[in-house]
Design an enzyme around this catalytic site. Structure first.
Site, PDB file in Angstrom:
ATOM      1  N   LYS A  13      26.481  70.739  63.788  1.00 44.96           N
ATOM      2  CA  LYS A  13      25.738  71.257  64.936  1.00 44.96           C
ATOM      3  C   LYS A  13      24.980  72.541  64.615  1.00 44.96           C
ATOM      4  CE  LYS A  13      29.802  73.542  66.979  1.00 44.96           C
ATOM      5  NZ  LYS A  13      30.736  73.177  65.879  1.00 44.96           N
ATOM      6  N   ARG A  88      33.284  76.983  74.227  1.00 48.01           N
ATOM      7  CA  ARG A  88      34.278  76.147  73.543  1.00 48.01           C
ATOM      8  C   ARG A  88      35.386  75.701  74.481  1.00 48.01           C
ATOM      9  NH1 ARG A  88      35.233  78.016  67.304  1.00 48.01           N
ATOM     10  NH2 ARG A  88      33.056  78.242  66.723  1.00 48.01           N
ATOM     11  N   ARG A 123      31.256  72.444  52.005  1.00 47.48           N
ATOM     12  CA  ARG A 123      30.473  73.428  52.751  1.00 47.48           C
ATOM     13  C   ARG A 123      30.557  74.802  52.092  1.00 47.48           C
ATOM     14  NH1 ARG A 123      30.657  74.257  59.274  1.00 47.48           N
ATOM     15  NH2 ARG A 123      32.629  75.333  58.906  1.00 47.48           N
TER      16      ARG A 123
END
Length: 211
Positions: A13, A88, A123
């Site tokens: 995202k 969140r 990542r």
């Protein structure tokens, strides 16, 4: 245009938010980046937040909301913005309502948990400017340094498998309910994350009518 990006940790995202930011000409506001800056500067908030983040836990709402309120008051947010990493929880979403913020669209990037765990192993993050990359899906120009500022890329502690599983558990318990929250308002669109970054981007732009 005010947009929220939802999605489990590692769903991509943040990358999609940045691409939409450039296309739409509005800033991306990442609570993760704001918190990491506090951690890097070793502020009292940063020290407390680091312990929570390293264990896959969430930083308290009141702290995140305080940081966000300050950021949204800056001039570059006057024509709209993208929220990445906030809200969140349902409580945070309700806090946005109390702040008088009307969201235009919520984009949910969906990727299966096991795929996310495999993805996060590759990542890499920039300790200088907070940019994120992936050794396969979104590498920097040389694979070792940030394309933007040149700092050496690192793997965050919270990208290790045992921490990732904790983060996914927290996400499903606290953040996934936001999908229904915004679906009831008629502003949620779900984009299924693809193997190729460009394919996910095309679906995201189409969902936001930015093609």
């Amino acid at each position: 245009m005010k947009i929220i990006f939802l999605g489990a940790p590692g769903a991509g995202k943040g990358t999609q938010a940045e691409l939409v930011s450039k296309k739409a000409g509005i800033p991306t506001i990442s609570t993760g980046v704001i918190l990491r800056e506090a951690i890097k500067d070793k502020t009292p908030l940063g020290i407390a937040a680091k312990s929570l983040i390293d264990n896959g836990q969430l930083v308290p709402d009141e702290v995140v909301i305080e940081l966000l309120t300050e950021r949204l008051s800056q001039d570059d947010c006057k024509n709209g913005y993208i929220l990445d990493g906030f809200p969140r929880t349902i409580a945070q979403a309700e806090a946005l309502d109390k702040m008088g913020i009307a969201i235009d669209k919520v984009v949910n990037i969906y990727v299966a948990d096991e795929t996310i765990i495999n993805r996060l192993a590759g990542r890499r993050s920039c300790p200088g400017c907070g940019a994120t990359y992936h050794v396969v899906f979104n590498p920097s120009e040389d694979g070792e340094h940030c394309t933007g500022c040149g700092a050496v890329l690192t793997q965050r502690d919270d990208d290790k498998p045992e921490t990732i599983r904790k983060r996914l558990t927290v996400y499903h318990e606290l953040t996934a309910p936001l999908e229904q929250f915004y679906e009831k308002r008629g502003i949620l669109v779900t984009v299924e994350g693809q193997e190729e970054l460009a394919d996910t981007t095309a679906l995201t732009m189409k969902a936001l009518e930015l093609l």
